[in-house]
Write an enzyme that holds these catalytic residues in place. Structure first.
Site, PDB file in Angstrom:
ATOM      1  N   ASP A 171      36.427  43.015  36.063  1.00 39.35           N
ATOM      2  CA  ASP A 171      37.430  42.392  35.207  1.00 39.35           C
ATOM      3  C   ASP A 171      37.302  40.874  35.202  1.00 39.35           C
ATOM      4  O   ASP A 171      38.081  40.191  34.537  1.00 39.35           O
ATOM      5  CB  ASP A 171      38.854  42.819  35.587  1.00 39.35           C
ATOM      6  CG  ASP A 171      39.284  42.331  36.972  1.00 39.35           C
ATOM      7  OD1 ASP A 171      38.442  41.801  37.716  1.00 39.35           O
ATOM      8  OD2 ASP A 171      40.473  42.507  37.307  1.00 39.35           O
ATOM      9  N   SER A 229      38.948  45.180  43.730  1.00 34.62           N
ATOM     10  CA  SER A 229      38.380  44.073  42.977  1.00 34.62           C
ATOM     11  C   SER A 229      37.260  43.366  43.743  1.00 34.62           C
ATOM     12  O   SER A 229      36.248  43.966  44.063  1.00 34.62           O
ATOM     13  CB  SER A 229      39.501  43.097  42.593  1.00 34.62           C
ATOM     14  OG  SER A 229      39.056  42.135  41.682  1.00 34.62           O
ATOM     15  N   ASP A 249      35.199  45.207  40.255  1.00 35.61           N
ATOM     16  CA  ASP A 249      35.755  46.107  39.252  1.00 35.61           C
ATOM     17  C   ASP A 249      35.535  45.602  37.835  1.00 35.61           C
ATOM     18  O   ASP A 249      36.068  46.151  36.880  1.00 35.61           O
ATOM     19  CB  ASP A 249      37.240  46.366  39.505  1.00 35.61           C
ATOM     20  CG  ASP A 249      38.120  45.145  39.273  1.00 35.61           C
ATOM     21  OD1 ASP A 249      37.602  44.020  39.380  1.00 35.61           O
ATOM     22  OD2 ASP A 249      39.324  45.316  39.002  1.00 35.61           O
ATOM     23  N   ASP A 269      32.472  41.025  38.925  1.00 36.21           N
ATOM     24  CA  ASP A 269      32.968  41.306  40.276  1.00 36.21           C
ATOM     25  C   ASP A 269      33.043  42.820  40.476  1.00 36.21           C
ATOM     26  O   ASP A 269      32.578  43.592  39.634  1.00 36.21           O
ATOM     27  CB  ASP A 269      34.315  40.626  40.536  1.00 36.21           C
ATOM     28  CG  ASP A 269      35.455  41.230  39.732  1.00 36.21           C
ATOM     29  OD1 ASP A 269      35.182  41.844  38.692  1.00 36.21           O
ATOM     30  OD2 ASP A 269      36.620  41.076  40.139  1.00 36.21           O
TER      31      ASP A 269
END
Length: 447
Positions: free
Chosen positions: A247, A102, A245, A243
């Site tokens: 999400d 992440s 990833d 960000d």
């Protein structure tokens, strides 16, 4: 019971550190594959990743594990976490995997798992997989024709782009909007710019040149200053920061001011309520969301359901109580009409639809309420349980009494590091500062 491998959001750690190694990834693939092998069809798993160099290593190890127990593997390449969740359902896969840490630095990585319906695994299933990882997996190896296959899915990117575009109301496009998009040198660097451009926007990009090491490095939703500067430089209508990833999302308005997740959720909730599309009578957010959001929602007849920190807890409450909008102040926005997890691109498209429909600048659309003064201090400690100390408990009680019913005090230990987070908010900014500083000082004294 304490977990050995799984944390609050899958398996995460330093790549090739004490926990996250190719050996663990392969065994995790075998164990998770065995757990989700079902029926007499060729079982399949989809694997996406962000742009970290270690993703190649972990992807290969997982592929070896899954194919060893008879699962076919669809390799998606760099792909947002929410895209993996969506494609798990769309491709009728038996399991979905996202390789990402992440918003963490490049040298960390992680493995997130999704059920066939696109939701993350329950604690019970994770516990079963942990037990299997440490067991004798070799007795379950596939033989001969039963060994799985693996190949690259070249169409997955297009599938997700089309899915994201369809979440925008049919009568709208993004023509006339100048958008600066920051992809954090992460998982969305290919799909997000294409989706916005195909919807008609004029798109300027930063954070779209990953080299394996620069993910989240001075770009992305956790470092929005580069986006702020670019929006001001280009006089853009809006800036969108994802960000690593993709999400989570943070918005920058045309003045270069940052719009956090609380304002974002307020816009969506009000807009959906006006169209009769909001379910649950309000939205779900965590204890960290600003008191101003709660007051604003109350003023328009909507409620705020609070949970502990973590998008998984937000989603659990949404599903249990029938809400379709939820999220975190940090920018995890969950819109369950479309997705089973936070999706930065889809959330941004919903906000852009409101901007287009209202025909007003982003600075006006996204200022639904005045924030109540809020202060957060992170207090590090070396050992023990400072919150159990009598002096600390007394100072906390005194702080809550000083804030009264018009303020809020949230004290919580971090789930990932030896830190205690002390947050207070009240209309009296000076009082907030005194309360937080007094509690932080008491914790430091005993820690």
């Amino acid at each position: 019971m304490a977990r050995k491998y799984f944390g609050t959001d899958g398996v995460r750690g330093l790549a090739n550190g004490d926990k996250l190694t190719p050996d663990l990834a392969m065994r995790l693939g075998m164990a998770a594959g065995l757990k989700f092998v079902r029926g007499d069809h060729r079982n399949r798993v989809v694997i996406g990743k962000d742009t970290r160099r270690s993703g190649y290593m972990i992807e290969s190890a997982l592929t070896a594990g899954f194919t060893a127990v008879g699962m076919d593997v669809y390799l998606l390449g760099p792909m947002p976490t929410p895209a993996v969740a969506m494609l798990t359902r769309s491709l009728r896969a038996d399991l979905g995997v996202m390789i990402s840490a992440s918003h963490n630095p490049y040298d960390d990585n992680g493995i997130k798992l999704f059920r066939p319906d696109g939701y993350k695994l329950s604690d019970e299933i994770e516990a079963d997989i942990e037990d299997m990882i440490d067991g004798d997996l070799c007795q379950h190896l596939a033989k001969g024709r039963e060994i799985g296959r693996a190949w690259r899915d070249e169409e997955a990117r297009t599938r997700y782009i089309e899915f994201a575009k369809r979440t925008l109301p049919k009568e709208l496009d993004l023509s006339g909007l100048r958008i600066v998009l920051d992809c954090a040198n992460g998982a969305a660097y290919k799909v997000a710019p294409v989706a916005l451009w195909e919807l008609g926007a004029e798109v300027f990009t930063i954070g779209v040149e990953p080299d394996g090491f620069n993910i989240n490095d001075k770009v992305g939703s956790t470092a929005p200053q580069a986006l702020v500067s670019k929006v001001r430089e280009l006089r853009a209508d809006i800036g969108i920061a994802l960000d690593g990833d993709a999400d989570r999302v943070i918005i920058v308005d045309e003045k270069g001011e940052i719009v956090d997740g609380d304002q974002f959720m307020a816009v969506i909730a009000q807009s959906w309520a006006a169209r009769g599309e909001l379910r649950g009578g309000g939205l779900v957010a965590t204890v960290m969301s600003n008191l101003g959001l709660e007051r604003y929602l109350g003023s328009i007849g909507l409620s705020l359901e609070r949970t502990q920190v973590g998008d998984r807890y937000v989603l659990e409450t949404m599903r249990a109580k029938g809400f379709n909008v939820g999220g975190e102040q940090s920018g995890h926005i969950i819109l369950s009409d479309f997705t089973t997890t936070g999706d930065g691109l889809v959330a941004a498209l919903q906000l852009l639809s409101v901007v287009k429909q209202e025909g007003r600048p982003v600075s006006e659309v996204c200022r639904r309420f005045e924030k109540v003064p809020q202060l957060l201090h992170n207090v590090r400690y070396k050992q023990g349980k400072p919150l159990d100390d009598k002096l600390v408990r007394q100072v906390i009680a005194e702080g809550q009494a000083r804030l009264g019913t018009g303020g809020r005090l949230v004290i919580r230990p971090s789930g990932t590091e030896p830190v205690i987070r002390v947050m207070a908010e009240s209309d009296d900014e000076t009082l907030v500062s005194h309360v937080v500083n007094d509690i932080a000082a008491a914790i430091r004294e005993v820690a």
